[in-house]
Design a protein around this motif. Structure first.
Motif, mmCIF file in Angstrom:
data_model
loop_
_atom_site.group_PDB
_atom_site.id
_atom_site.type_symbol
_atom_site.label_atom_id
_atom_site.label_comp_id
_atom_site.label_asym_id
_atom_site.label_seq_id
_atom_site.Cartn_x
_atom_site.Cartn_y
_atom_site.Cartn_z
ATOM 1 N N PHE A 87 24.853 -6.884 -10.604
ATOM 2 C CA PHE A 87 25.389 -7.641 -9.478
ATOM 3 C C PHE A 87 26.521 -8.562 -9.916
ATOM 4 C CE2 PHE A 87 25.477 -11.349 -6.646
ATOM 5 C CZ PHE A 87 25.738 -10.706 -5.438
ATOM 6 N N SER A 88 26.338 -9.244 -11.027
ATOM 7 C CA SER A 88 27.380 -10.164 -11.497
ATOM 8 C C SER A 88 28.652 -9.411 -11.881
ATOM 9 C CB SER A 88 26.868 -11.000 -12.684
ATOM 10 O OG SER A 88 26.519 -10.171 -13.781
ATOM 11 N N GLY A 89 28.501 -8.240 -12.512
ATOM 12 C CA GLY A 89 29.669 -7.444 -12.871
ATOM 13 C C GLY A 89 30.401 -6.936 -11.645
ATOM 14 N N TRP A 90 29.634 -6.472 -10.651
ATOM 15 C CA TRP A 90 30.249 -6.002 -9.406
ATOM 16 C C TRP A 90 30.957 -7.144 -8.689
ATOM 17 C CZ3 TRP A 90 28.784 -7.867 -4.528
ATOM 18 C CH2 TRP A 90 29.440 -7.259 -3.447
ATOM 19 N N LEU A 91 30.311 -8.301 -8.582
ATOM 20 C CA LEU A 91 30.905 -9.447 -7.893
ATOM 21 C C LEU A 91 32.165 -9.916 -8.608
ATOM 22 C CD1 LEU A 91 30.611 -11.490 -5.574
ATOM 23 C CD2 LEU A 91 29.300 -12.943 -7.156
ATOM 24 N N CYS A 92 32.160 -9.849 -9.931
ATOM 25 C CA CYS A 92 33.339 -10.234 -10.704
ATOM 26 C C CYS A 92 34.542 -9.375 -10.326
ATOM 27 C CB CYS A 92 33.040 -10.107 -12.199
ATOM 28 S SG CYS A 92 34.496 -10.303 -13.256
ATOM 29 N N PHE A 93 34.369 -8.064 -10.317
ATOM 30 C CA PHE A 93 35.481 -7.174 -9.989
ATOM 31 C C PHE A 93 35.918 -7.316 -8.534
ATOM 32 C CE2 PHE A 93 34.744 -4.702 -13.900
ATOM 33 C CZ PHE A 93 36.065 -4.459 -14.256
ATOM 34 N N TYR A 94 34.960 -7.410 -7.636
ATOM 35 C CA TYR A 94 35.299 -7.468 -6.210
ATOM 36 C C TYR A 94 36.113 -8.722 -5.884
ATOM 37 C CZ TYR A 94 34.727 -7.504 -1.133
ATOM 38 O OH TYR A 94 34.971 -7.523 0.218
ATOM 39 N N THR A 95 35.650 -9.875 -6.325
ATOM 40 C CA THR A 95 36.366 -11.117 -6.037
ATOM 41 C C THR A 95 37.703 -11.169 -6.775
ATOM 42 O OG1 THR A 95 35.038 -12.208 -7.758
ATOM 43 C CG2 THR A 95 34.313 -12.465 -5.481
ATOM 44 N N HIS A 110 42.427 -19.130 -4.862
ATOM 45 C CA HIS A 110 42.114 -19.554 -6.226
ATOM 46 C C HIS A 110 40.607 -19.701 -6.407
ATOM 47 C CE1 HIS A 110 46.379 -21.433 -6.746
ATOM 48 N NE2 HIS A 110 46.362 -20.141 -7.016
ATOM 49 N N LEU A 111 39.934 -20.170 -5.354
ATOM 50 C CA LEU A 111 38.477 -20.320 -5.421
ATOM 51 C C LEU A 111 37.796 -18.957 -5.511
ATOM 52 C CD1 LEU A 111 37.927 -23.158 -2.772
ATOM 53 C CD2 LEU A 111 38.053 -23.351 -5.269
ATOM 54 N N VAL A 112 38.376 -17.976 -4.824
ATOM 55 C CA VAL A 112 37.833 -16.615 -4.908
ATOM 56 C C VAL A 112 37.980 -16.096 -6.336
ATOM 57 C CG1 VAL A 112 38.076 -14.241 -4.086
ATOM 58 C CG2 VAL A 112 38.344 -16.150 -2.491
ATOM 59 N N ALA A 113 39.137 -16.356 -6.938
ATOM 60 C CA ALA A 113 39.354 -15.928 -8.318
ATOM 61 C C ALA A 113 38.410 -16.662 -9.271
ATOM 62 C CB ALA A 113 40.804 -16.171 -8.725
ATOM 63 N N PHE A 114 38.143 -17.937 -8.985
ATOM 64 C CA PHE A 114 37.221 -18.685 -9.842
ATOM 65 C C PHE A 114 35.793 -18.175 -9.682
ATOM 66 C CE2 PHE A 114 34.620 -22.448 -10.967
ATOM 67 C CZ PHE A 114 35.039 -22.575 -12.291
ATOM 68 N N THR A 115 35.446 -17.692 -8.494
ATOM 69 C CA THR A 115 34.135 -17.057 -8.307
ATOM 70 C C THR A 115 34.004 -15.854 -9.231
ATOM 71 O OG1 THR A 115 34.035 -17.747 -5.989
ATOM 72 C CG2 THR A 115 32.612 -15.906 -6.636
ATOM 73 N N SER A 116 35.118 -15.142 -9.413
ATOM 74 C CA SER A 116 35.122 -14.022 -10.357
ATOM 75 C C SER A 116 34.780 -14.503 -11.758
ATOM 76 C CB SER A 116 36.492 -13.345 -10.340
ATOM 77 O OG SER A 116 36.570 -12.306 -11.286
ATOM 78 N N ALA A 117 35.303 -15.664 -12.145
ATOM 79 C CA ALA A 117 35.018 -16.212 -13.469
ATOM 80 C C ALA A 117 33.541 -16.576 -13.611
ATOM 81 C CB ALA A 117 35.886 -17.449 -13.725
ATOM 82 N N LEU A 118 32.971 -17.161 -12.565
ATOM 83 C CA LEU A 118 31.549 -17.516 -12.612
ATOM 84 C C LEU A 118 30.683 -16.265 -12.762
ATOM 85 C CD1 LEU A 118 31.435 -20.229 -9.782
ATOM 86 C CD2 LEU A 118 31.370 -20.610 -12.254
ATOM 87 N N ALA A 119 31.037 -15.226 -11.989
ATOM 88 C CA ALA A 119 30.284 -13.979 -12.082
ATOM 89 C C ALA A 119 30.462 -13.335 -13.451
ATOM 90 C CB ALA A 119 30.729 -13.012 -10.983
ATOM 91 N N LEU A 120 31.682 -13.397 -13.986
ATOM 92 C CA LEU A 120 31.942 -12.831 -15.305
ATOM 93 C C LEU A 120 31.142 -13.557 -16.383
ATOM 94 C CD1 LEU A 120 33.463 -10.904 -17.172
ATOM 95 C CD2 LEU A 120 35.378 -12.520 -17.167
#
Length: 287
Positions: free
Chosen positions: A78-86, A152-162
Motif C-alpha cells: 500500500f505504501s509503495g502504491w500510494l507513493c507512486f500515485y501521489t 506540494h503537499l501531495v508530493a510530500f505525501t509521496s515522501a511519507l509513503a516512500l
C-alpha cells in the motif's frame, strides 16, 4: 570490516541506479499524462510488472508465495502504491524538479521512523545532515517566501509513503527473497489501482503506448534495484542517496521543459544533496 564496506558500495550502486532510472521514468510520466489519466498510467505499470513476475511464479510454484509476514507485505504494498500515485499526480501539476525534491525528502523522515518503529537510535551528530537537508527543502519550496502550492503537499505525501516503503522493504529483505517481495508488491498495487483507473478511464492514444510500456518496464527494474539496495545496506545509510534523484530530475526538467531553478533553489538543492552525502558518510561505521 572490508566485507561490510563492500556491501555498502554495492548497495550504494544499486541505489544510484534506482534514482537515475526513476528520474527518467518520471519525465516520461509527466509527458504521457498529457494523453492518458494518471490512474491509467499507474494501473498499466503494475499490470505489466505483475505479468513479468508470472514466469518466475510458474517455475517456482505457488508454494513459493508462502510467507510469515503477510501484514508487512500489505503495508509495503500500500505504501509503495500510494507513493507512486501521489508522486505522479504531483508531477502533472508542478515542475519535475520540485516534485522529485519533495518525494526524495523521504530519507529525512527515515531516521524518525526507524527510531519510533525499530527503536534504532542514531548518534546525535548523525542528525546534523538531516537538519541540513530540511533547511535545503525550505530554500527550494519557498525561495521567494510565498505559500506552497497545494500540490506540494501531495508530493510530500509521496515522501511519507516512500518512507514507510523504505523501512518495510529493509525489514522484509531480512527474511524474504527479493522476488517474493516484488510479487506481493506488484499484485497488491494492481488491486489498489484498479478501482481508480476504471473510474477515470479514457481512450488511450497510440502515441502514448510506447511510453506506457517504457514506464512500466522501468518501474519493474526500479523495484528490483531498490529492493536489492536495501538488502545490502540499512535504510538510514542508503536512503539519502536518493537525493541525487533531485539533481537528475532537475536536469531533465531543464532539458525538456526549460524549468530553470533560481539561485535560492540551487542553494537549497546543494544543501539537500550535501545532507544526503553527510548522512551516508557519518553512518558508514554502523552499516
Amino acid at each position: 570490516m572490508l566485507k561490510q564496506y563492500s556491501r555498502l558500495l554495492i548497495g550504494a550502486a544499486f541505489a544510484l541506479a534506482t534514482t537515475l532510472i526513476m528520474s527518467l521514468a518520471a519525465a516520461a510520466t509527466k509527458y504521457t499524462a498529457q494523453f492518458v489519466s494518471i490512474e491509467q498510467i499507474v494501473l498499466t505499470q503494475y499490470l505489466i510488472c505483475t505479468l513479468l513476475m508470472l514466469p518466475w511464479l510458474a517455475r517456482k510454484g505457488i508454494t513459493t508465495l508462502k510467507t510469515e509476514r503477510p501484514l508487512l507485505h500489505l503495508i509495503r504494498g500500500f505504501s509503495g502504491w500510494l507513493c507512486f500515485y501521489t508522486y505522479y499526480l504531483a508531477l502533472k501539476q508542478i515542475p519535475l524538479g520540485e516534485a522529485s525534491l519533495l518525494r526524495n525528502s523521504a530519507p529525512l523522515i527515515v531516521p524518525v521512523l526507524v527510531l519510533l518503529w525499530l527503536k534504532y537510535k542514531m548518534p546525535l551528530i548523525n542528525w546534523l545532515p538531516v537538519i541540513l537537508g530540511f533547511i535545503g527543502i525550505g530554500f527550494v519550496l519557498k525561495p521567494d517566501g510565498g505559500s506552497a502550492n497545494p500540490w506540494h503537499l501531495v508530493a510530500f505525501t509521496s515522501a511519507l509513503a516512500l518512507t514507510v516503503s523504505i523501512v518495510t522493504t529493509r525489514v522484509l529483505t531480512l527474511t524474504e527473497p527479493t522476488n517474493r517481495i516484488l510479487f506481493y508488491y506488484f499484485t497488491l498495487s494492481l488491486l489498489f489501482s484498479l478501482p481508480l483507473a476504471l473510474s477515470n478511464w479514457q481512450p488511450i492514444p497510440l502515441v502514448s503506448v510506447p511510453f506506457l510500456l517504457g514506464i512500466s518496464l522501468s518501474i519493474w527494474l526500479i523495484m528490483w534495484l531498490y529492493t536489492q539496495a536495501y538488502s545490502y545496506a540499512k535504510a538510514t545509510i542508503i536512503a539519502p542517496l536518493s537525493y541525487f534523484g533531485v539533481l537528475f530530475a532537475g536536469l531533465l526538467g531543464w532539458l525538456f521543459w526549460q524549468q530553470v531553478p533560481d539561485m535560492m533553489a540551487v542553494i537549497g538543492a546543494v544543501l539537500i544533496i550535501g545532507g544526503g552525502i553527510g548522512s551516508v558518510w557519518l553512518g558508514r561505521e554502523s552499516n
